[in-house]
Write a protein that holds these residues in place. Structure first.
Motif, PDB file in Angstrom:
ATOM      1  N   TYR A 278      14.195  36.799  43.820  1.00 13.50           N
ATOM      2  CA  TYR A 278      14.211  35.378  44.174  1.00 13.50           C
ATOM      3  C   TYR A 278      13.568  34.534  43.063  1.00 13.50           C
ATOM      4  O   TYR A 278      14.147  33.547  42.598  1.00 13.50           O
ATOM      5  CB  TYR A 278      13.471  35.168  45.494  1.00 13.50           C
ATOM      6  CG  TYR A 278      13.211  33.712  45.827  1.00 13.50           C
ATOM      7  CD1 TYR A 278      14.212  32.918  46.386  1.00 13.50           C
ATOM      8  CD2 TYR A 278      11.976  33.131  45.555  1.00 13.50           C
ATOM      9  CE1 TYR A 278      13.973  31.592  46.666  1.00 13.50           C
ATOM     10  CE2 TYR A 278      11.736  31.800  45.833  1.00 13.50           C
ATOM     11  CZ  TYR A 278      12.731  31.043  46.396  1.00 13.50           C
ATOM     12  OH  TYR A 278      12.502  29.727  46.664  1.00 13.50           O
ATOM     13  N   MET A 279      12.348  34.935  42.648  1.00 11.97           N
ATOM     14  CA  MET A 279      11.654  34.181  41.609  1.00 11.97           C
ATOM     15  C   MET A 279      12.390  34.288  40.279  1.00 11.97           C
ATOM     16  O   MET A 279      12.353  33.352  39.468  1.00 11.97           O
ATOM     17  CB  MET A 279      10.222  34.699  41.463  1.00 11.97           C
ATOM     18  CG  MET A 279       9.342  34.458  42.683  1.00 11.97           C
ATOM     19  SD  MET A 279       9.112  32.713  43.076  1.00 11.97           S
ATOM     20  CE  MET A 279       8.083  32.199  41.707  1.00 11.97           C
ATOM     21  N   LEU A 282      14.979  31.727  40.470  1.00 13.33           N
ATOM     22  CA  LEU A 282      14.348  30.413  40.347  1.00 13.33           C
ATOM     23  C   LEU A 282      13.999  30.118  38.893  1.00 13.33           C
ATOM     24  O   LEU A 282      14.311  29.036  38.366  1.00 13.33           O
ATOM     25  CB  LEU A 282      13.087  30.381  41.226  1.00 13.33           C
ATOM     26  CG  LEU A 282      12.345  29.053  41.318  1.00 13.33           C
ATOM     27  CD1 LEU A 282      13.210  27.981  41.963  1.00 13.33           C
ATOM     28  CD2 LEU A 282      11.058  29.218  42.121  1.00 13.33           C
ATOM     29  N   ASN A 283      13.370  31.081  38.227  1.00 14.92           N
ATOM     30  CA  ASN A 283      13.008  30.891  36.817  1.00 14.92           C
ATOM     31  C   ASN A 283      14.241  30.800  35.932  1.00 14.92           C
ATOM     32  O   ASN A 283      14.247  30.074  34.927  1.00 14.92           O
ATOM     33  CB  ASN A 283      12.115  32.032  36.344  1.00 14.92           C
ATOM     34  CG  ASN A 283      10.746  31.991  36.984  1.00 14.92           C
ATOM     35  OD1 ASN A 283      10.283  30.930  37.380  1.00 14.92           O
ATOM     36  ND2 ASN A 283      10.089  33.132  37.088  1.00 14.92           N
ATOM     37  N   ARG A 286      15.556  27.310  36.183  1.00 15.77           N
ATOM     38  CA  ARG A 286      14.708  26.413  35.393  1.00 15.77           C
ATOM     39  C   ARG A 286      14.959  26.601  33.900  1.00 15.77           C
ATOM     40  O   ARG A 286      15.019  25.633  33.139  1.00 15.77           O
ATOM     41  CB  ARG A 286      13.237  26.686  35.706  1.00 15.77           C
ATOM     42  CG  ARG A 286      12.806  26.215  37.100  1.00 15.77           C
ATOM     43  CD  ARG A 286      11.406  26.671  37.417  1.00 15.77           C
ATOM     44  NE  ARG A 286      10.951  26.175  38.712  1.00 15.77           N
ATOM     45  CZ  ARG A 286       9.894  26.651  39.367  1.00 15.77           C
ATOM     46  NH1 ARG A 286       9.192  27.647  38.838  1.00 15.77           N
ATOM     47  NH2 ARG A 286       9.539  26.130  40.533  1.00 15.77           N
ATOM     48  N   GLN A 544      20.643  21.674  38.937  1.00 20.15           N
ATOM     49  CA  GLN A 544      19.565  21.007  39.666  1.00 20.15           C
ATOM     50  C   GLN A 544      19.731  21.171  41.172  1.00 20.15           C
ATOM     51  O   GLN A 544      18.745  21.298  41.900  1.00 20.15           O
ATOM     52  CB  GLN A 544      19.506  19.529  39.292  1.00 20.15           C
ATOM     53  CG  GLN A 544      18.901  19.290  37.920  1.00 20.15           C
ATOM     54  CD  GLN A 544      18.913  17.830  37.510  1.00 20.15           C
ATOM     55  OE1 GLN A 544      19.704  17.019  38.029  1.00 20.15           O
ATOM     56  NE2 GLN A 544      18.056  17.465  36.579  1.00 20.15           N
ATOM     57  N   LEU A 547      18.552  24.672  41.825  1.00 17.33           N
ATOM     58  CA  LEU A 547      17.102  24.728  41.699  1.00 17.33           C
ATOM     59  C   LEU A 547      16.417  24.096  42.899  1.00 17.33           C
ATOM     60  O   LEU A 547      15.431  24.634  43.428  1.00 17.33           O
ATOM     61  CB  LEU A 547      16.667  24.034  40.405  1.00 17.33           C
ATOM     62  CG  LEU A 547      15.168  24.027  40.109  1.00 17.33           C
ATOM     63  CD1 LEU A 547      14.647  25.454  39.980  1.00 17.33           C
ATOM     64  CD2 LEU A 547      14.876  23.239  38.834  1.00 17.33           C
ATOM     65  N   SER A 548      16.933  22.960  43.341  1.00 14.32           N
ATOM     66  CA  SER A 548      16.344  22.287  44.509  1.00 14.32           C
ATOM     67  C   SER A 548      16.437  23.164  45.744  1.00 14.32           C
ATOM     68  O   SER A 548      15.499  23.233  46.549  1.00 14.32           O
ATOM     69  CB  SER A 548      17.052  20.944  44.756  1.00 14.32           C
ATOM     70  OG  SER A 548      16.891  20.080  43.667  1.00 14.32           O
ATOM     71  N   LEU A 550      16.603  26.495  45.789  1.00 14.97           N
ATOM     72  CA  LEU A 550      15.668  27.616  45.642  1.00 14.97           C
ATOM     73  C   LEU A 550      14.229  27.165  45.847  1.00 14.97           C
ATOM     74  O   LEU A 550      13.435  27.846  46.506  1.00 14.97           O
ATOM     75  CB  LEU A 550      15.828  28.250  44.258  1.00 14.97           C
ATOM     76  CG  LEU A 550      17.119  29.038  44.021  1.00 14.97           C
ATOM     77  CD1 LEU A 550      17.273  29.380  42.546  1.00 14.97           C
ATOM     78  CD2 LEU A 550      17.137  30.315  44.855  1.00 14.97           C
ATOM     79  N   GLU A 551      13.869  26.007  45.287  1.00 14.28           N
ATOM     80  CA  GLU A 551      12.500  25.503  45.448  1.00 14.28           C
ATOM     81  C   GLU A 551      12.218  25.117  46.884  1.00 14.28           C
ATOM     82  O   GLU A 551      11.077  25.224  47.351  1.00 14.28           O
ATOM     83  CB  GLU A 551      12.270  24.309  44.525  1.00 14.28           C
ATOM     84  CG  GLU A 551      12.185  24.684  43.060  1.00 14.28           C
ATOM     85  CD  GLU A 551      11.995  23.503  42.151  1.00 14.28           C
ATOM     86  OE1 GLU A 551      11.506  23.685  41.023  1.00 14.28           O
ATOM     87  OE2 GLU A 551      12.352  22.376  42.562  1.00 14.28           O
ATOM     88  N   LEU A 554      10.940  28.064  48.709  1.00 11.80           N
ATOM     89  CA  LEU A 554       9.719  28.695  48.187  1.00 11.80           C
ATOM     90  C   LEU A 554       8.586  28.725  49.217  1.00 11.80           C
ATOM     91  O   LEU A 554       7.983  29.789  49.430  1.00 11.80           O
ATOM     92  CB  LEU A 554       9.278  27.982  46.907  1.00 11.80           C
ATOM     93  CG  LEU A 554       8.202  28.679  46.081  1.00 11.80           C
ATOM     94  CD1 LEU A 554       8.645  30.073  45.678  1.00 11.80           C
ATOM     95  CD2 LEU A 554       7.882  27.851  44.840  1.00 11.80           C
ATOM     96  N   SER A 626       6.157  36.333  34.658  1.00 14.38           N
ATOM     97  CA  SER A 626       6.612  35.999  36.007  1.00 14.38           C
ATOM     98  C   SER A 626       6.313  37.147  36.969  1.00 14.38           C
ATOM     99  O   SER A 626       5.893  36.918  38.109  1.00 14.38           O
ATOM    100  CB  SER A 626       8.116  35.710  35.999  1.00 14.38           C
ATOM    101  OG  SER A 626       8.400  34.607  35.178  1.00 14.38           O
TER     102      SER A 626
END
Length: 662
Positions: A278-279, A282-283, A286, A544, A547-548, A550-551, A554, A626
């Motif tokens: 998951y991270m 996310l990374n 980004r 974006q 990313l939104s 996934l964030e 979080l 990470s």
């Protein structure tokens, strides 16, 4: 029996027997009347034991503790084993040094070097060995501190409890002394102080009572735990001993509950792998957004509003200032067009004051001259395509005046060579008031040295190639010298930070530029701004959104980890209340017991998460930084959940649990 007989039976000399007597290890009886020593069978057994222990290199002080039953023979043997192993390690290190010296080829060895190595070995190895030895000693003490036995009789009173303890002592030939009665009695066995607790263990068989009702049969298990030895005897600081004791308890519990431990490790491993994936996503999102400006650069060009011409324009000074002064532009390509005539001669038509654009430049009769500041003013053109005169390059070319680069084809056609001086009559373009028509007018002639020839043959056939290139600053000086207003003919640049695209567009709009509109009226005014930003905008918008999303998940991920940190220990501890109750009954405080159970789960979770992190690194789902952050965040969230679980655990009656009433 007399001393001579004892010598024969034990193989110990008279002098040594007397020495052991003086040290208090032996006290033989004396015959009445002559005070001769009369050794008993027990004295012979003690001497043989002393001899055996001395052959193990055991100190007399330790032997005295064994003979006085302060320390069991097994415990003393284990201690001596550790001491001998330590000596063995020291001897092996010394042997290794001797071997190394023997292998030295030089006749004279470096004594200082060997001393330094040996001192380092002593410091480092000694410290580590001391920690290991201390842990082993504490571990052995903990193993020997506790024993248990069963009784078929139910123990419901303090008296019954004391009776069973006495029965055990008599059966094992030990001296019993009650220190404190009750259902958690404190007593002495051979001078060692113990605390006892009784646990009712139920059998699966159901027996019928006199009334015919079924009930579970059971037997009582008595667990006894010895008090700690004084610090002076153990020679281990109290804090270190308590720490090692806790580690020992945790290790024993992990081994005892192997299946639950494996489950805890597996759950932690799975959670961290999922978090890593998951991270990692996310990374990655980004990183893609961060790298997008580099991977999808945006080029901007000045066109006329009709979007049918991007060269031969009239670009105002306000636009040039806005582009050069902006913080969002880079790699600016600026060009200006002039007309040149060879040998300073002009036709009768060209001597007229004004001529239309179509009459000014005629290939083969005049030259298309372009003042440029970079090779990028011509699409696809690079400096490597220029054949320079000795000592010249693009940087030097831009700083000089009255120099030029000639199109290689023109140079061949007209037999021009490097170093030749061109004499040129000049004209410049200007537009009428409407901006629809274009005219030319005379400028003062110039002389220019050829310092390079440009090979344009590798460029796209549709790209217009100038005949002569001159430095942009030189072209601007020509306009200034002739007192003519300067307008750039072409202008393009790269967007420095595409993420600030809107800010750049706002600046350009304030400078008078507008969006191009296909089908608008033709004009030579450079007032339109065209950017190839469609792909970039589409890509960054899509990234974006991802990313939104996934964030947004979080906080939920961290909440799930905390919930699992609460649920998993709750489930794994559900069958261990009796174990916890026994620890409490034997003197462990609730705080200490909770910490031990908590650390057991955290250590297992840490081990599982480390494996999960390594798997993430192995499959490149996350980088090292990470992965370490994920490991730390997992442990923090898991520990918070486990702390809540442990705070609620243990809120029960110890007596009820041990008697199976809870």
């Amino acid at each position: 029996m007399n001393t001579k007989q004892v010598e024969e039976l034990t193989g110990i000399t008279r002098q040594n027997i007397r020495y052991y007597e003086r040290q208090g290890l032996l006290e033989p009886a004396r015959e009445t009347g002559n005070a001769y020593r009369d050794y008993s069978k027990e004295d012979v057994r003690r001497l043989k034991l002393i001899k055996m222990l001395r052959m193990l290199d055991m100190p007399l002080k330790e032997i005295e503790s064994v003979l006085n039953e302060e320390v069991s023979l097994k415990e003393a043997a284990i201690r001596q084993q550790e001491a001998l192993l330590k000596q063995q390690r020291q001897l092996q290190a010394a042997i290794d040094v001797c071997v190394s010296i023997h292998k030295e080829k030089a006749e004279v060895i470096d004594v200082d070097d060997y001393l330094e190595k040996m001192e380092n070995m002593s410091r480092n190895g000694g410290m580590f060995a001391k920690i290991i030895d201390d842990y082993k000693q504490v571990s052995q003490e903990e193993q020997q501190r506790q024993f248990s036995f069963y009784t078929e009789q139910e123990i419901n009173t303090a008296g019954a409890f004391e009776a069973e303890l006495k029965k055990y002592a008599v059966k094992n030939g030990m001296k019993f002394e009650l220190v404190e009665g009750g259902m958690y009695p404190v007593f002495k066995l051979d001078k060692a102080v113990y605390t006892a607790v009784r646990v009712l263990e139920e059998n699966q068989a159901v027996q019928s009572d006199s009334e015919g009702s079924g009930q579970m049969s059971g037997k009582t298990k008595i667990i006894c735990k010895r008090e700690l030895r004084p610090v002076a005897e153990t020679k281990i600081p109290e804090r270190r001993r308590r720490f090692f004791s806790g580690i020992h308890t945790i290790v024993v519990n992990i081994k005892r509950h192997r299946a639950k431990s494996i489950l805890n490790v597996s759950v932690s491993l799975f959670i961290v792998v999922v978090m890593t994936v998951y991270m990692g996503n996310l990374n990655s999102a980004r990183q893609q957004i961060e790298n997008l400006p580099k991977n999808l650069p945006i080029k901007a060009e000045i066109w006329n509003v009709a979007e049918d011409q991007n060269s031969g324009l009239f670009i105002r000074e306000e636009v040039l200032d806005a582009v050069y002064q902006s913080n969002y532009t880079k790699d600016i390509n600026e060009g200006v067009e002039l007309i040149g005539f060879p040998n300073g001669k002009e036709s009768q038509e060209e001597k007229e004051e004004e001529k239309s654009y179509s009459q000014a430049y005629v290939p083969g009769e005049s030259y298309w001259i372009e003042g440029v500041n970079t090779t990028g003013c011509i699409d696809g053109f690079k400096e490597k395509e220029i054949a320079w005169s000795e000592g010249w390059n693009w940087e030097k070319f831009q700083k000089e005046q009255d120099v030029c680069i000639v199109n290689q084809e023109i140079a061949k056609q007209q037999d021009m060579k490097l170093g030749d001086i061109l004499s040129l009559s000049l004209q410049r373009y200007y537009q009428d008031i409407s901006g629809v028509s274009l005219y030319s007018e005379k400028l003062e002639p110039i002389q220019s040295e050829i310092v390079g020839t440009a090979d344009f043959t590798g460029l796209d056939a549709e790209i217009a190639k100038p005949d002569i290139l001159i430095p942009l600053e030189n072209a601007k000086q020509i306009f200034e010298k002739n007192q003519k207003p300067y307008f750039a003919s072409s202008l393009s640049f790269q967007v420095k930070n595409p993420m600030k695209l809107n800010a750049l567009k706002k600046e350009m709009k304030e400078a008078g530029l507008q969006s191009v509109v296909q089908g608008a009226a033709h004009s030579y005014a450079g007032a339109g701004l065209k950017m190839d930003d469609a792909v970039f905008i589409e890509s960054v918008t899509s990234l974006q959104k991802s990313l939104s999303l996934l964030e947004g998940f979080l906080p939920f991920v961290f909440l799930v980890v905390m919930m699992l940190g609460y649920i998993v220990p709750n489930l794994l501890l559900s069958g261990r209340r009796e174990e916890y109750a026994i620890m409490r009954a034997l003197g462990t405080s609730r705080r200490e017991g909770s910490i031990l159970f908590f650390m057991e789960h955290i250590l297992l979770a840490a081990a599982g998460s480390v494996v999960g992190t390594m798997i993430g690194l192995l499959f490149h789902t996350a980088d090292a930084g990470s992965a370490f952050s994920i490991w730390g965040l997992f442990l923090i969230c898991y520990a918070l959940g486990a702390a809540v679980s442990m705070g609620m655990f243990g809120r029960f009656s110890v007596a009820a649990v041990l008697s199976h009433r809870d």
